[in-house]
Enzyme design. Sequence first.
Site, mmCIF file in Angstrom:
data_model
loop_
_atom_site.group_PDB
_atom_site.id
_atom_site.type_symbol
_atom_site.label_atom_id
_atom_site.label_comp_id
_atom_site.label_asym_id
_atom_site.label_seq_id
_atom_site.Cartn_x
_atom_site.Cartn_y
_atom_site.Cartn_z
ATOM 1 N N GLY A 96 -3.416 -10.716 5.660
ATOM 2 C CA GLY A 96 -4.854 -10.543 5.492
ATOM 3 C C GLY A 96 -5.296 -10.563 4.037
ATOM 4 O O GLY A 96 -4.539 -10.214 3.123
ATOM 5 N N GLY A 133 0.722 -8.430 7.184
ATOM 6 C CA GLY A 133 0.549 -8.667 5.762
ATOM 7 C C GLY A 133 -0.203 -9.890 5.302
ATOM 8 O O GLY A 133 -0.379 -10.060 4.093
ATOM 9 N N CYS A 161 -5.119 -7.074 2.611
ATOM 10 C CA CYS A 161 -3.919 -6.336 3.002
ATOM 11 C C CYS A 161 -2.879 -6.451 1.898
ATOM 12 O O CYS A 161 -2.651 -7.539 1.364
ATOM 13 C CB CYS A 161 -3.356 -6.895 4.309
ATOM 14 S SG CYS A 161 -1.856 -6.058 4.876
#
EC number: 1.7.1.7
Length: 347
Positions: free
Chosen positions: A183, A181, A186
């Site tokens: 990114g 998570g 993301c």
Amino acid sequence: MRIEEDLKLGFKEVLIRPKRSTLKSRSDVELERQFTFKHSGQSWSGVPIIAANMDTVGTFSMASALASFDILTAVHKHYSVEEWQAFINNSSADVLKHVMVSTGTSDADFEKTKQILDLNPALNFVCIDVANGYSEHFVQFVAKAREAWPTKTICAGNVVTGEMCEELILSGADIVKVGIGPGSVCTTRVKTGVGYPQLSAVIECADAAHGLGGMIVSDGGCTTPGDVAKAFGGGADFVMLGGMLAGHEESGGRIVEENGEKFMLFYGMSSESAMKRHVGGVAEYRAAEGKTVKLPLRGPVENTARDILGGLRSACTYVGASRLKELTKRTTFIRVQEQENRIFNNL
């Protein structure tokens, strides 16, 4: 249900404390690392940064460009075997040693990866990538890959906790990919409520992996060269970058034009854009866990690569690390509530 009270930290909640240094210049810092991997027995030397296996980052063009900096590229899994053959035919052995072959975990993925690896023995890295590395099926696939390719260096993920790092290493992974998570494109943490602050994940997973002779790559969460330094300082052996390498000539994103200005699309691999492109759309039983952004064109990636490596060298000089290998031993993190003076950020 239970609650863990320990504070978990991301890159933006710490700074690295400076320390006495005998280095006279940033040019004195050696960024190259030399590794021998636990299961494959292969040795590799280079700068341990990896371009992410996203189809708007991990392209053949990116691999060719970054190889000149001794940086790895995890080439995305959506190239055909024929496209791989053409790339290999036009690439030197030096470029190929900086390439990871990415794969999913289906039977079709396995067969395709086998065909690609058979094209040239210089392809020594396999990156087994799924969003959720906690499934039993994933662990079994890693074990299957290790049995099939005993001399290939296998990178597998993503996970964020020590016990899962240990399980993947014991199942055959040489390098475990850490991050759920963090990114830039993301949205897993928003859509699912699941995740782990990246710096704490790196510190805990590095401790677990190194105890077994394995390694980790910090995947996601870096927005500046300083974050890359923090990841290495936290114990990461490799750092994977997506957003920091997106938007360049070599990135492969679709170019769109608005009001006379050109932009490149960059999206997460669980986004609606990615699923429409590769599997025809978002399946009715799932939600998209990524977003699409438009980035101003950033020119050749070589300028960004130099900026990242320059920042990393500078970080090493501030703590007296003459080699990147020494950075984690020389790192003391301090918790902070601000990172920088932002008065002119909107100008």
